[in-house]
Scaffold this active site. Structure first.
Site, mmCIF file in Angstrom:
data_model
loop_
_atom_site.group_PDB
_atom_site.id
_atom_site.type_symbol
_atom_site.label_atom_id
_atom_site.label_comp_id
_atom_site.label_asym_id
_atom_site.label_seq_id
_atom_site.Cartn_x
_atom_site.Cartn_y
_atom_site.Cartn_z
ATOM 1 N N SER A 133 0.834 -1.198 0.000
ATOM 2 C CA SER A 133 0.000 0.000 0.000
ATOM 3 C C SER A 133 0.874 1.255 0.000
ATOM 4 O O SER A 133 1.689 1.454 -0.889
ATOM 5 C CB SER A 133 -0.954 -0.051 1.200
ATOM 6 N N ASP A 160 0.308 -4.107 -4.024
ATOM 7 C CA ASP A 160 -0.845 -3.207 -4.140
ATOM 8 C C ASP A 160 -0.480 -1.779 -3.710
ATOM 9 O O ASP A 160 -1.109 -1.200 -2.811
ATOM 10 C CB ASP A 160 -2.027 -3.723 -3.326
ATOM 11 N N HIS A 236 -7.384 -5.421 -0.777
ATOM 12 C CA HIS A 236 -6.179 -4.658 -0.473
ATOM 13 C C HIS A 236 -5.444 -5.138 0.778
ATOM 14 O O HIS A 236 -4.230 -4.993 0.863
ATOM 15 C CB HIS A 236 -6.567 -3.184 -0.312
#
Length: 321
Positions: A133, A160, A236
């Protein structure tokens, strides 16, 4: 003979998981002692030997130990994973955590050996950097030289990655340029994406990895060599531990759209990391090549398997839903 699917199972090494406290600081002595500049979670093989080092950077407002099962899976295949806790709470500017991550990398040469199991030695001729992230964005920032580090970069893996809340709202310092092949990291890059990261959890909840500032755009902007794998049916935070406790842990379940059980996604992310590191750090490409040729060996359905080789056009394909 080893198969491509082997990386998705735990490797032959037993592993240890330990915490290392940061160096104590005071007004008169900004840093004292031999500890690292940030608290660390270290996953390492428990068998004697020398192993490559991977620094793993947590996602926004996450705890480093939310990834303990992922880190131990990668470590079981012969890697030392260093996961700093870069902050407890943070605003939109990532400059502080970029500098903190660089300071951790610089500490490794003098401080890491004493924090490892007996007879386990780090190979620090180069270091790989990974992050999830916002941590994926920070990994790119380090690879692009936003903060200088003493060790050369062996490989970069972004899980991600996210650079803001939507196109035009990137958090400083911005990484994405919206120009093809503009991210010229001096090492091979893997971008792992999720199919549900760009899908809102509910009507009033924005997606955790919005389209235009997440994995697809990062890969589009990567110079070769680079690869891009996308887990179609997972979200996610689905590569985190099965149980993530506390208020932050509850948020990882409540905010982002999920594909359900985390174990398949975690096995996929860990195995993809291992295959990529085996090729570009250990010089053994057969596992990554096997995933490229037979995506069905992955424990999740892949909607994209793309490779950009140096000096060639993109190979691979968007797979049918």
């Amino acid at each position: 003979m080893a198969s491509a699917g082997d990386v998705f199972d735990h490797g032959r090494h037993g592993t240890s998981l330990s915490q290392v406290q940061e160096a104590k600081t005071s007004r008169c002595s900004p840093s004292s002692g031999d500890g690292p500049p940030k608290p660390l979670l270290i996953a390492a093989p428990s068998d004697a030997g020398e192993y490559p080092v991977v620094v793993f950077l947590h996602g926004y407002l996450a705890n480093n130990y939310f990834y303990s099962q992922l880190l131990q899976h990668v470590a079981s295949h012969g890697f030392i994973l260093i996961a700093p806790q870069l902050y407890t709470f943070s605003g939109p500017d990532t400059t502080g955590e970029i500098n903190s991550a660089a300071a951790v990398i610089d500490w490794l040469a003098d401080g890491l050996s004493s924090s490892l199991p007996p007879d386990v030695r780090p190979n620090l001729t180069a270091v790989s950097i990974s992050g999830h992230s916002r941590g994926g964005k920070v990994a790119f920032a380090l690879g692009l030289g936003h903060a200088k580090t003493a060790l050369p970069l062996a490989a970069l893996i972004a899980v991600d990655p996210v650079d803001g809340t939507g196109r035009g709202s990137q958090t400083p310092p911005p990484i994405l340029t919206y120009k093809s092949a503009s991210l010229r990291v001096p090492a091979p890059v893997m971008v792992i994406g999720t199919g549900l990261g760009e899908v809102p959890r509910g009507v009033l909840r924005p997606p955790c990895a919005p389209l235009g500032v997440s994995h697809a755009e990062f890969y589009h902007e990567c110079a070769a060599p680079a690869c891009h794998l996308v887990a179609r049916d997972y979200g996610h935070t689905d590569m985190m531990d099965d149980v993530t406790c506390g208020a932050k842990g509850l948020v990882t379940r409540a905010v982002c759209k999920s594909g359900g059980a985390r174990a398949p996604m975690r096995r996929f992310v860990a195995g993809a990391m291992v295959a990529f590191l085996k090729k570009w750090v250990d010089g053994r490409p057969q596992w990554l090549d096997g995933i490229r040729e037979r995506p069905e060996v992955a424990p999740v359905v892949l909607s994209a398997v793309e490779f950009r080789d140096a000096g060639t056009r993109i190979h691979g394909a968007m797979l049918p839903a």
